[in-house]
Design an enzyme around this catalytic site. Structure first.
Site, PDB file in Angstrom:
ATOM      1  N   CYS A 140       0.833  -1.210   0.000  1.00 55.00           N
ATOM      2  CA  CYS A 140       0.000   0.000   0.000  1.00 55.00           C
ATOM      3  C   CYS A 140       0.868   1.260   0.000  1.00 55.00           C
ATOM      4  CB  CYS A 140      -0.919  -0.010   1.211  1.00 55.00           C
ATOM      5  SG  CYS A 140      -0.099  -0.471   2.756  1.00 55.00           S
ATOM      6  N   HIS A 220      -2.838   5.249   6.514  1.00 60.06           N
ATOM      7  CA  HIS A 220      -1.469   5.743   6.705  1.00 60.06           C
ATOM      8  C   HIS A 220      -1.449   7.226   6.317  1.00 60.06           C
ATOM      9  CE1 HIS A 220      -0.003   1.620   6.853  1.00 60.06           C
ATOM     10  NE2 HIS A 220      -0.270   1.390   5.588  1.00 60.06           N
TER      11      HIS A 220
HETATM   12  P1  NAD Z   1      -5.381 -10.941   6.004  1.00 63.08           P
HETATM   13  O1  NAD Z   1      -4.820 -11.637   7.176  1.00 63.08           O
HETATM   14  O2  NAD Z   1      -6.457  -9.940   6.193  1.00 63.08           O
HETATM   15  O3  NAD Z   1      -5.920 -12.004   4.941  1.00 63.08           O
HETATM   16  C1  NAD Z   1      -5.184 -13.128   4.586  1.00 63.08           C
HETATM   17  C2  NAD Z   1      -6.129 -14.284   4.406  1.00 63.08           C
HETATM   18  O4  NAD Z   1      -5.407 -15.421   3.956  1.00 63.08           O
HETATM   19  C3  NAD Z   1      -6.841 -14.695   5.701  1.00 63.08           C
HETATM   20  O5  NAD Z   1      -8.198 -14.904   5.416  1.00 63.08           O
HETATM   21  C4  NAD Z   1      -6.137 -15.989   6.090  1.00 63.08           C
HETATM   22  O6  NAD Z   1      -6.968 -16.865   6.806  1.00 63.08           O
HETATM   23  C5  NAD Z   1      -5.811 -16.555   4.725  1.00 63.08           C
HETATM   24  N1  NAD Z   1      -4.758 -17.577   4.711  1.00 63.08           N
HETATM   25  C6  NAD Z   1      -3.790 -17.823   5.618  1.00 63.08           C
HETATM   26  N2  NAD Z   1      -3.016 -18.853   5.216  1.00 63.08           N
HETATM   27  C7  NAD Z   1      -3.504 -19.257   4.024  1.00 63.08           C
HETATM   28  C8  NAD Z   1      -3.138 -20.282   3.107  1.00 63.08           C
HETATM   29  N3  NAD Z   1      -2.114 -21.095   3.335  1.00 63.08           N
HETATM   30  N4  NAD Z   1      -3.884 -20.413   1.990  1.00 63.08           N
HETATM   31  C9  NAD Z   1      -4.926 -19.601   1.724  1.00 63.08           C
HETATM   32  N5  NAD Z   1      -5.320 -18.630   2.567  1.00 63.08           N
HETATM   33  C10 NAD Z   1      -4.609 -18.455   3.697  1.00 63.08           C
HETATM   34  O7  NAD Z   1      -4.137 -10.285   5.259  1.00 63.08           O
HETATM   35  P2  NAD Z   1      -4.153  -9.065   4.261  1.00 63.08           P
HETATM   36  O8  NAD Z   1      -4.103  -7.804   5.050  1.00 63.08           O
HETATM   37  O9  NAD Z   1      -5.219  -9.251   3.256  1.00 63.08           O
HETATM   38  O10 NAD Z   1      -2.725  -9.202   3.585  1.00 63.08           O
HETATM   39  C11 NAD Z   1      -2.491 -10.091   2.507  1.00 63.08           C
HETATM   40  C12 NAD Z   1      -1.260  -9.637   1.758  1.00 63.08           C
HETATM   41  O11 NAD Z   1      -1.498  -8.313   1.279  1.00 63.08           O
HETATM   42  C13 NAD Z   1       0.028  -9.555   2.586  1.00 63.08           C
HETATM   43  O12 NAD Z   1       1.113  -9.825   1.737  1.00 63.08           O
HETATM   44  C14 NAD Z   1       0.053  -8.087   2.997  1.00 63.08           C
HETATM   45  O13 NAD Z   1       1.350  -7.630   3.288  1.00 63.08           O
HETATM   46  C15 NAD Z   1      -0.487  -7.437   1.749  1.00 63.08           C
HETATM   47  N6  NAD Z   1      -1.071  -6.113   1.945  1.00 63.08           N
HETATM   48  C16 NAD Z   1      -1.848  -5.851   3.035  1.00 63.08           C
HETATM   49  C17 NAD Z   1      -2.350  -4.578   3.210  1.00 63.08           C
HETATM   50  C18 NAD Z   1      -3.161  -4.223   4.413  1.00 63.08           C
HETATM   51  O14 NAD Z   1      -3.071  -3.114   4.893  1.00 63.08           O
HETATM   52  N7  NAD Z   1      -3.990  -5.084   4.946  1.00 63.08           N
HETATM   53  C19 NAD Z   1      -2.092  -3.596   2.273  1.00 63.08           C
HETATM   54  C20 NAD Z   1      -1.347  -3.912   1.123  1.00 63.08           C
HETATM   55  C21 NAD Z   1      -0.828  -5.178   0.981  1.00 63.08           C
END
Ligand code: NAD
Length: 337
Positions: A140, A220
């Site tokens: 992000c 942020h």
């Molecule tokens: P999150 O924890 O909200 O969602 C991740 C999901 O994946 C959960 O539902 C979890 O149960 C599931 N999961 C866990 N292990 C798994 C597996 N082996 N197979 C399939 N599903 C599985 O996380 P998020 O915030 O959505 O982040 C996901 C990615 O995006 C990360 O790389 C993070 O750094 C990136 N990201 C997050 C944000 C943010 O602010 N939330 C912003 C930009 C990028």
């Protein structure tokens, strides 16, 4: 229609699924989850076929009354592309699965840059991802910085970037995150890792970043100083930014003094989940002193990468060029506050 699999249906995955569903050239083939919870239930409610990400836990879905379409392997096999939106580090473990079925994959910003062929931001380097098998949609913060820097580099040249990233402690649903009552230099070492991440998009950029964490969940905030290669009037920069669809210039008349009112505005405008896909730049903050440009921008961490994932799908599959893809994504999602 491009058949899109979403592996990991959390904060990012569920938003990407909804955005993909809006596209005229894509379909959500299915979403994979590790366990039944409220997000699994809403996925089923929206009509997304639900796949079990972990075989040993597949029975839990049936016990919770949720029908499973199959194991994640079937989903990956049948898809044209997978969007991996699992927590940081899990995407790297899943890479083998995508390779086994020869399905190209997008990863998210929590994965290391060296996992993939290309780190991606639609405005900055769309073409680099064409035909790549493994692409990382940058974080992000990196997305927010890249969207501002791309037009500045093109128009004026950028000598040096200094940015302080005041980061939210956790997302609204992350009850385990903090700080609750503190202000953390985070990471305490300077420069922070965020600068090198932006250099995965612009490899010749000179950028130093500092990170902090605060007790907030909404957004942020970036305090940005860009030394340009020429002196420019602030009003010219404002006009240039106003032409960028994913930069929202907050007008003074709106009386939006921070993230709280920004989110309120997004909700009032009918945005799904109150999402703000655009960088939110306070128009009055855009200032120049000699060749130095300054501004403040709010970045909605839960949603700014979502249109970027949609564009990365088209880039990888050669389904459109950058302008066409960005225009379609913007139009279908309603981007442009
Ligand atoms: P999150 O924890 O909200 O969602 C991740 C999901 O994946 C959960 O539902 C979890 O149960 C599931 N999961 C866990 N292990 C798994 C597996 N082996 N197979 C399939 N599903 C599985 O996380 P998020 O915030 O959505 O982040 C996901 C990615 O995006 C990360 O790389 C993070 O750094 C990136 N990201 C997050 C944000 C943010 O602010 N939330 C912003 C930009 C990028």
């Amino acid at each position: 229609m491009i058949q899109v699999a979403i592996n990991g249906y959390g904060t990012i995955g569920k938003r990407v699924a909804d955005a993909v569903r809006e596209q005229p050239d894509m379909e959500v083939l299915g979403v994979a989850k590790t366990r039944p919870n409220f997000e699994a239930e809403t996925a089923v409610g929206k009509g997304y076929p639900l796949y079990a990400a972990i075989e040993e836990r597949a029975d839990q879905f049936g016990e919770a009354g949720l029908e499973i379409a199959g194991p994640v392997e079937d989903l990956v096999d049948d898809a044209d592309i997978v969007v991996d939106a699992t927590p940081s580090g899990i995407g790297a473990k899943n890479k083998e699965l995508y390779e086994e079925y020869d399905t190209p994959a997008l990863y998210q910003g929590g994965e290391d840059a060296d996992l993939v062929d290309v780190s991606f931001n639609a405005r900055s380097n769309f073409e680099d991802a064409v035909d790549a098998d493994h692409v990382r949609v940058v974080s992000c913060n990196t997305t927010g910085l890249s969207r501002v820097l791309a037009p500045l580099r093109e128009a004026y040249g950028v000598e040096k970037v200094r940015a302080t990233l005041v980061r939210r402690g956790g997302d609204p649903g992350q009850t385990s995150r903090g700080p609750i009552n503190d202000i953390l230099p985070n990471p305490v070492s300077i420069p922070s890792h965020h600068g090198p991440d932006v250099e995965t998009i612009f490899d010749d950029l000179d950028i130093d970043t500092l990170g902090m964490k605060v007790p907030a969940t909404l957004m942020h905030m970036h305090s940005l100083n860009v030394t340009l290669e020429e002196e420019v009037d602030a009003s010219e920069v404002r006009d240039r930014f106003a032409d960028e669809s994913r930069l929202f210039l907050i007008p003074e008349r709106m009386d939006i003094d921070g993230s709280g009112k920004l989110k309120e505005y997004a909700h009032d405008s009918g945005r799904p989940r109150g999402d703000i896909w655009e960088n939110c730049i306070w128009e009055e903050s855009i200032s120049t002193v000699g060749t130095d440009l300054y501004l403040f921008q709010g970045i909605h961490q839960e949603s700014d990468v979502v249109p970027e994932n949609v564009d990365a799908i088209r880039a990888v599959l050669g389904a459109a060029d950058a302008d066409e893809s960005i225009e379609t994504t913007d139009e279908t999602m309603g981007i442009g506050l």
